[in-house]
Design an enzyme around this catalytic site. Structure first.
Site, PDB file in Angstrom:
ATOM      1  N   LYS A   1      36.686  32.118  56.923  1.00 32.54           N
ATOM      2  CA  LYS A   1      37.401  33.394  56.982  1.00 32.54           C
ATOM      3  C   LYS A   1      36.736  34.371  56.017  1.00 32.54           C
ATOM      4  O   LYS A   1      36.853  34.253  54.805  1.00 32.54           O
ATOM      5  CB  LYS A   1      38.873  33.248  56.608  1.00 32.54           C
TER       6      LYS A   1
ATOM      7  N   GLY B   1      43.182  32.483  43.965  1.00 36.39           N
ATOM      8  CA  GLY B   1      42.684  31.117  43.746  1.00 36.39           C
ATOM      9  C   GLY B   1      43.805  30.165  43.327  1.00 36.39           C
ATOM     10  O   GLY B   1      43.875  29.016  43.783  1.00 36.39           O
TER      11      GLY B   1
ATOM     12  N   GLY C   1      36.973  34.113  45.241  1.00 35.50           N
ATOM     13  CA  GLY C   1      37.781  35.331  45.223  1.00 35.50           C
ATOM     14  C   GLY C   1      38.461  35.478  43.876  1.00 35.50           C
ATOM     15  O   GLY C   1      37.995  34.948  42.855  1.00 35.50           O
TER      16      GLY C   1
ATOM     17  N   GLU D   1      36.058  29.397  43.205  1.00 33.54           N
ATOM     18  CA  GLU D   1      35.117  30.167  42.373  1.00 33.54           C
ATOM     19  C   GLU D   1      35.778  31.521  42.147  1.00 33.54           C
ATOM     20  O   GLU D   1      35.877  32.315  43.088  1.00 33.54           O
ATOM     21  CB  GLU D   1      33.783  30.350  43.102  1.00 33.54           C
TER      22      GLU D   1
ATOM     23  N   GLU E   1      39.585  41.683  34.518  1.00 36.81           N
ATOM     24  CA  GLU E   1      38.398  41.910  35.332  1.00 36.81           C
ATOM     25  C   GLU E   1      38.581  43.219  36.097  1.00 36.81           C
ATOM     26  O   GLU E   1      39.520  43.348  36.879  1.00 36.81           O
ATOM     27  CB  GLU E   1      38.210  40.752  36.320  1.00 36.81           C
TER      28      GLU E   1
ATOM     29  N   CYS F   1      30.976  38.878  40.089  1.00 36.22           N
ATOM     30  CA  CYS F   1      31.893  38.058  39.288  1.00 36.22           C
ATOM     31  C   CYS F   1      31.313  37.764  37.908  1.00 36.22           C
ATOM     32  O   CYS F   1      32.038  37.630  36.935  1.00 36.22           O
ATOM     33  CB  CYS F   1      32.197  36.757  40.014  1.00 36.22           C
TER      34      CYS F   1
END
Ligand code: NAD
Length: 489
Positions: free
Chosen positions: A179, A237, A232, A255, A389, A290
């Protein structure tokens, strides 16, 4: 010149299909707000169909039954086809998510093709083990494919993030249901067509575009998915691990996000190189990486000189149309992400950080999503822009006085993905690298990367590692087979 058509339908069992409901969503280009295509808005029924065909493909051994050398040949052909189609893939990626086309070619298409080729080349060189048992028995330790692997990826490097998971999963003999992000679904669909063309049998690699809650969640919850591999945000997550536990205890690999510290000591061996790496690292891909070094930790004595040099580089990153060949800073992925970044910039100002440069949306007249490269100084550890983030072109600069303080500040994060250390003192470099709670430490550089090394994080940056031979462990089960030896001798 032939026109390029963008097909957003799902790819299930080797066929391009609409969602069962007929629903679609618009793929909007962040370059200028134009609608590029409509993608199938898959939901539980489509996911169920894709998982069913993937399960069947696994059970009848149409792919896992091929020898490793046969799978190798197909994957290498797949990688070759990616490169044969480099222009259309790069153009689609740039139109769909706004990154500069030169990097869509060099990083995304070439990186994804290299990853697929590497796992193809590796898979017939992986051996099992014979355990050191007593003479009256033989114990074999072998790796077998897990089964159906569900893969959910983000939009920042759509092809590359997909390849880091599909390549080891397919090489090991699994079936895959991928996906892609609803913000960038088009290249994943094209990749699956090229995989079919290369000889991956129908049903083995399926792609189901759709929203996270409508298509991603049913995949993570599906009772016939044996492993879910996710890249993501940390927020989603965590839900993935819950969904794995709520359903069939499928293997879950995540991740996730980062807030990577980049520590520059006053004995940095090459300040110009450190400045270049710090600035390129945070502004590359419009700050949507990331592992971007988003926290710059400077020893107080070099603060001014470092930032003077940094400011001189910033104009190079002025946002421009990513389709132009020389652009190095393009558009953010969409309006939502742009507004999030601008909100973080506002919070930096409101909480007392000093805006050194940038901070504004630009090129609004294009209808696209462009934000200036932005640097804040005088950032304190408790400020939002030092902790969260941002996933945009925003650098938070802090200062420290000695190595102990630098390490404490660097580790003061829920994340633990990457870190940089710049010093000419080899003892200090190693001591600091050991003390950092992160998955990757860069010493006197920040840009080395290779498919041969594991990529992933400590703490809330996730569970598991992409890339390298280690990634094969995520997509295989370990089996022990005992055999008794009755010696006639
Ligand atoms: P996101 O978590 O919003 O979405 C990622 C994917 O999950 C998308 O495909 C989305 O549709 C899907 N999703 C959303 N909600 C879901 C749900 N409830 N159930 C199942 N699936 C769901 O992240 P994003 O904004 O697409 O990507 C940015 C994030 O990705 C950043 O945090 C970044 O650090 C991280 N990232 C990490 C790595 C790494 O290797 N550690 C690499 C790239 C990006």
């Amino acid at each position: 010149m032939t026109a390029m058509t963008l097909d957003g339908r799902a790819l299930i069992n080797g066929q391009r299909v609409a969602a069962a409901s007929g629903a679609v969503f618009d793929c909007i280009s962040p370059i200028d707000g134009r609608t590029l295509a409509q993608a199938a808005r898959c939901a539980a029924q489509d996911i169920d169909l894709a998982v069913t065909v993937a399960s069947k493909a696994f059970e009848d051994c149409r792919w896992r039954g091929k020898s490793p050398a046969q799978r190798k040949r197909v994957l290498i052909k797949f990688a070759d086809l990616m490169l044969d189609n480099i222009e259309s893939l790069a153009l689609t990626e740039t139109l769909d998510m706004g990154k500069p086309i030169q990097y869509a070619r060099s990083v995304d298409v070439k990186g994804a093709a290299n990853c697929i080729r590497w796992y193809g080349e590796a898979i017939d060189k992986v051996y099992g083990e014979v355990a050191s048992t007593p003479d009256n028995a033989l114990a074999l330790v072998t790796q077998e494919p897990v089964g159906v692997v569900g893969i959910i990826v983000p939009w920042n490097y759509p092809m590359l993030m997909a390849s880091w998971k599909i390549a080891p999963a397919l090489a090991a003999g699994n079936s895959v249901v991928l996906k892609p992000s609803e913000k960038s679904p088009l290249t994943a669909l094209r990749m699956a067509e090229l995989a079919l063309q290369a000889g991956i049998p129908a049903g083995v690699f399926n792609v189901v575009p759709g929203m996270g809650s409508e298509a991603g969640a049913p995949l993570a919850l599906h009772m016939d998915v044996d492993c879910i591999a996710f890249t993501g945000s940390t927020r989603v997550g965590k839900q993935i691990h819950v969904m794995a536990g709520q359903s069939n205890l499928k293997r879950a690999w995540t991740e996730l996000g980062g807030k990577s510290p980049n520590i520059v000591f006053e004995d940095c061996p090459d300040l110009d190189r450190a400045v270049e790496a710090a600035i390129t690292g945070i502004f590359f891909n419009q700050g949507q990486s990331c592992n971007a070094p988003s926290r710059l930790l400077l020893q107080a004595s070099i603060h001014d000189v470092f930032l003077e040099k940094a400011l001189a580089l910033v104009p190079k990153f002025a946002p421009a149309n990513p389709l132009l060949p020389d652009t190095i800073m393009g558009a953010l992925v969409d309006d939502v992400q742009m507004k999030t970044v601008l909100r973080y910039i506002d919070s930096g100002k409101a909480e007392g950080a000093k805006l050194l440069t940038g901070g504004e949306q630009v090129l609004a007249e294009t209808g696209g999503c462009y934000v200036q490269p932005t640097i804040f100084t005088a950032v304190q550890e408790e400020m939002t822009i030092a902790r969260e983030e941002i996933f945009g072109p925003v650098l938070a600069v802090q200062t420290f006085s000695d190595a102990a303080q630098a390490v404490r500040m660097a580790n003061n994060s829920i994340y633990g993905l990457h870190a940089g250390v710049w010093t000419r003192d080899i003892n200090k470099a190693h001591a600091v690298a050991r003390a950092l709670r992160v998955g990757t430490v860069h010493i006197n550089q920040y840009d080395e990367d290779d498919i041969t090394v594991p990529f992933g994080g400590y703490k809330q940056s996730g569970v598991g590692r992409d890339k390298s031979l280690h990634a094969l462990d995520k997509y295989t089960e370990t089996k022990t087979t005992w055999l008794r030896i009755d010696s006639p001798l």
